[in-house]
Motif scaffolding. Structure first.
Motif, PDB file in Angstrom:
ATOM      1  N   VAL A 169       1.508  13.352   3.597  1.00  0.00           N
ATOM      2  CA  VAL A 169       2.286  12.450   2.754  1.00  0.00           C
ATOM      3  C   VAL A 169       1.629  11.071   2.749  1.00  0.00           C
ATOM      4  O   VAL A 169       1.339  10.507   3.810  1.00  0.00           O
ATOM      5  N   GLY A 170       1.376  10.537   1.566  1.00  0.00           N
ATOM      6  CA  GLY A 170       0.882   9.174   1.420  1.00  0.00           C
ATOM      7  C   GLY A 170       2.024   8.288   0.954  1.00  0.00           C
ATOM      8  O   GLY A 170       2.829   8.688   0.110  1.00  0.00           O
ATOM      9  N   VAL A 171       2.109   7.080   1.516  1.00  0.00           N
ATOM     10  CA  VAL A 171       3.218   6.180   1.209  1.00  0.00           C
ATOM     11  C   VAL A 171       2.701   4.784   0.895  1.00  0.00           C
ATOM     12  O   VAL A 171       1.920   4.212   1.657  1.00  0.00           O
ATOM     13  N   GLY A 172       3.140   4.237  -0.226  1.00  0.00           N
ATOM     14  CA  GLY A 172       2.878   2.850  -0.568  1.00  0.00           C
ATOM     15  C   GLY A 172       4.155   2.052  -0.403  1.00  0.00           C
ATOM     16  O   GLY A 172       5.228   2.493  -0.840  1.00  0.00           O
ATOM     17  N   ALA A 173       4.073   0.898   0.243  1.00  0.00           N
ATOM     18  CA  ALA A 173       5.257   0.062   0.480  1.00  0.00           C
ATOM     19  C   ALA A 173       4.900  -1.404   0.289  1.00  0.00           C
ATOM     20  O   ALA A 173       3.753  -1.797   0.526  1.00  0.00           O
ATOM     21  N   PRO A 174       5.852  -2.214  -0.133  1.00  0.00           N
ATOM     22  CA  PRO A 174       5.558  -3.644  -0.315  1.00  0.00           C
ATOM     23  C   PRO A 174       5.348  -4.341   1.019  1.00  0.00           C
ATOM     24  O   PRO A 174       5.890  -3.929   2.049  1.00  0.00           O
ATOM     25  N   GLY A 175       4.548  -5.385   0.985  1.00  0.00           N
ATOM     26  CA  GLY A 175       4.274  -6.151   2.205  1.00  0.00           C
ATOM     27  C   GLY A 175       2.981  -5.720   2.855  1.00  0.00           C
ATOM     28  O   GLY A 175       2.489  -4.621   2.615  1.00  0.00           O
ATOM     29  N   PRO A 176       2.405  -6.576   3.683  1.00  0.00           N
ATOM     30  CA  PRO A 176       1.185  -6.215   4.417  1.00  0.00           C
ATOM     31  C   PRO A 176       1.410  -4.983   5.286  1.00  0.00           C
ATOM     32  O   PRO A 176       2.403  -4.892   6.013  1.00  0.00           O
ATOM     33  N   ALA A 177       0.479  -4.035   5.194  1.00  0.00           N
ATOM     34  CA  ALA A 177       0.581  -2.800   5.969  1.00  0.00           C
ATOM     35  C   ALA A 177      -0.490  -2.784   7.049  1.00  0.00           C
ATOM     36  O   ALA A 177      -1.587  -3.301   6.849  1.00  0.00           O
ATOM     37  N   ASP A 237       1.658  -1.204  -1.323  1.00  0.00           N
ATOM     38  CA  ASP A 237       1.877  -0.549  -2.613  1.00  0.00           C
ATOM     39  C   ASP A 237       0.845  -0.949  -3.671  1.00  0.00           C
ATOM     40  O   ASP A 237       0.390  -0.097  -4.454  1.00  0.00           O
ATOM     41  N   ALA A 238       0.458  -2.223  -3.693  1.00  0.00           N
ATOM     42  CA  ALA A 238      -0.556  -2.657  -4.670  1.00  0.00           C
ATOM     43  C   ALA A 238      -1.903  -2.022  -4.354  1.00  0.00           C
ATOM     44  O   ALA A 238      -2.672  -1.679  -5.260  1.00  0.00           O
ATOM     45  N   ASN A 239      -2.210  -1.842  -3.076  1.00  0.00           N
ATOM     46  CA  ASN A 239      -3.442  -1.164  -2.688  1.00  0.00           C
ATOM     47  C   ASN A 239      -3.422   0.290  -3.157  1.00  0.00           C
ATOM     48  O   ASN A 239      -4.441   0.830  -3.603  1.00  0.00           O
ATOM     49  N   CYS A 240      -2.260   0.927  -3.033  1.00  0.00           N
ATOM     50  CA  CYS A 240      -2.145   2.311  -3.521  1.00  0.00           C
ATOM     51  C   CYS A 240      -2.368   2.378  -5.027  1.00  0.00           C
ATOM     52  O   CYS A 240      -3.034   3.291  -5.524  1.00  0.00           O
ATOM     53  N   ALA A 241      -1.815   1.423  -5.757  1.00  0.00           N
ATOM     54  CA  ALA A 241      -2.026   1.393  -7.205  1.00  0.00           C
ATOM     55  C   ALA A 241      -3.510   1.254  -7.532  1.00  0.00           C
ATOM     56  O   ALA A 241      -4.025   1.889  -8.458  1.00  0.00           O
TER      57      ALA A 241
END
Length: 309
Positions: free
Chosen positions: A69-77, A115-119
């Motif tokens: 499972v890959g997950v994109g989330a807001p904020g620094p990861a 999330d922006a990195n995932c995009a």
């Protein structure tokens, strides 16, 4: 479904987009659930797990049929620690253990990223990036997000905050206060909110950026000036990014990019003005093509490169 698949989650402030994808990046099925921001976002993980399990059952499958499972989330990861910090809207402020919580509940490998990195990964893999391993993706919506892809992988920086393009200072004096606490950030003058801010400085009011672009198309000189200023600030920021990273493509997405040539044509002129000629020779500016699917496709790519040989 036929064969093992990848699962992807794109956590947003209002909705959580989820999908099953093939290892080639084709979406098998996608759906969305509301984001429950109550109680400091403590219900979000259980909501994801419940929805994920229900969708698997609907297809007569179990988690054995899912590779990862890959997950994109807001904020620094922090992909190594598996934590998210600074997702203020969700209530995840300091080192929220998203990876551990999901892995414990799903009994699957989980990989997280901003999330922006995932995009950006999504656009590189199956979108406007067209397979190039070096691009910068800028998402212009309520704020300005960004992701930097170098040699096919996200460039995260030391603490996971690389690619915070919206917080490049473009108005060094007397700039508008940004949500991050600084003044003059790109986000304050080039996002949907920023465009409304600039229109207000012209002595005019608009409910949203779309209305400003509409007024410009009708010949409103103030609206035209606002769009030109927005393109100028974006072009200045992108030029400096291009000089630093030397990417093959700059991919522009998000709601504001829907303005099309009204924004992109002057933007390209300003980028050309502020980019080192050698870097400009290989650079193209592209409109993002994946829309709301970019995040889940990029999250799936993240899961793929970590697990599929």
């Amino acid at each position: 479904m036929g064969g093992k698949c990848l699962a992807a989650v794109d956590i947003g402030g209002t909705t959580i987009k989820m999908a099953f994808l093939t290892v080639e990046g084709d979406i098998i099925r996608k759906w969305a659930i509301p984001t429950d921001q109550a109680d400091g976002g403590t219900n979000i993980v259980s909501d994801i797990v419940r929805s994920f399990s229900n969708e698997l059952k609907q297809d007569g499958l179990t988690n054995v049929d899912v590779i990862a499972v890959g997950v994109g989330a807001p904020g620094p990861a922090d992909p190594i620690k598996g934590t998210i910090s600074g997702a203020v809207n969700l209530g995840w402020v300091n080192n929220y253990p998203l990876k551990r919580l999901l892995e414990e509940a799903l009994k699957l490998p989980v990989f997280i990223e901003n999330d922006a990195n995932c995009a950006a990964l999504g656009e590189m893999w199956r979108g406007a990036g067209n397979g190039t391993g070096d691009l910068v993706c800028i998402t212009i919506g309520t704020g300005v997000g960004g992701g930097i892809v170098s040699k096919g992988m996200i460039f995260t920086g030391v603490s996971g905050s690389a690619g915070e393009i919206g917080h490049i200072t473009v108005v060094p004096e007397n700039g508008i206060l940004c949500n991050c606490g600084k003044h003059g950030c790109l986000e304050t003058v080039a996002s949907a909110t920023g465009i409304v801010n600039l229109y207000k400085e012209e002595g005019k009011e608009a409910p949203d950026a779309r209305a400003v672009f509409l007024q410009a198309s009708k010949g409103d000189e103030a609206a035209k000036r606002v769009i030109d200023r927005c393109a100028y600030y974006l072009g200045l920021a992108i030029g400096n990014i291009a000089n630093t990273m030397n990417p093959a493509k700059i991919v522009v997405g998000g709601g504001v990019s829907e303005a099309g040539d009204a924004l992109l044509l002057p933007l390209e002129q300003y980028v050309r003005q502020y980019t080192f000629p050698r870097a400009m020779e290989v650079l193209s500016i592209e409109k993002a093509t994946l829309g709301n699917d970019a995040g889940v496709i990029g999250a799936a790519y993240l899961a793929k490169v970590k697990t599929v040989s």
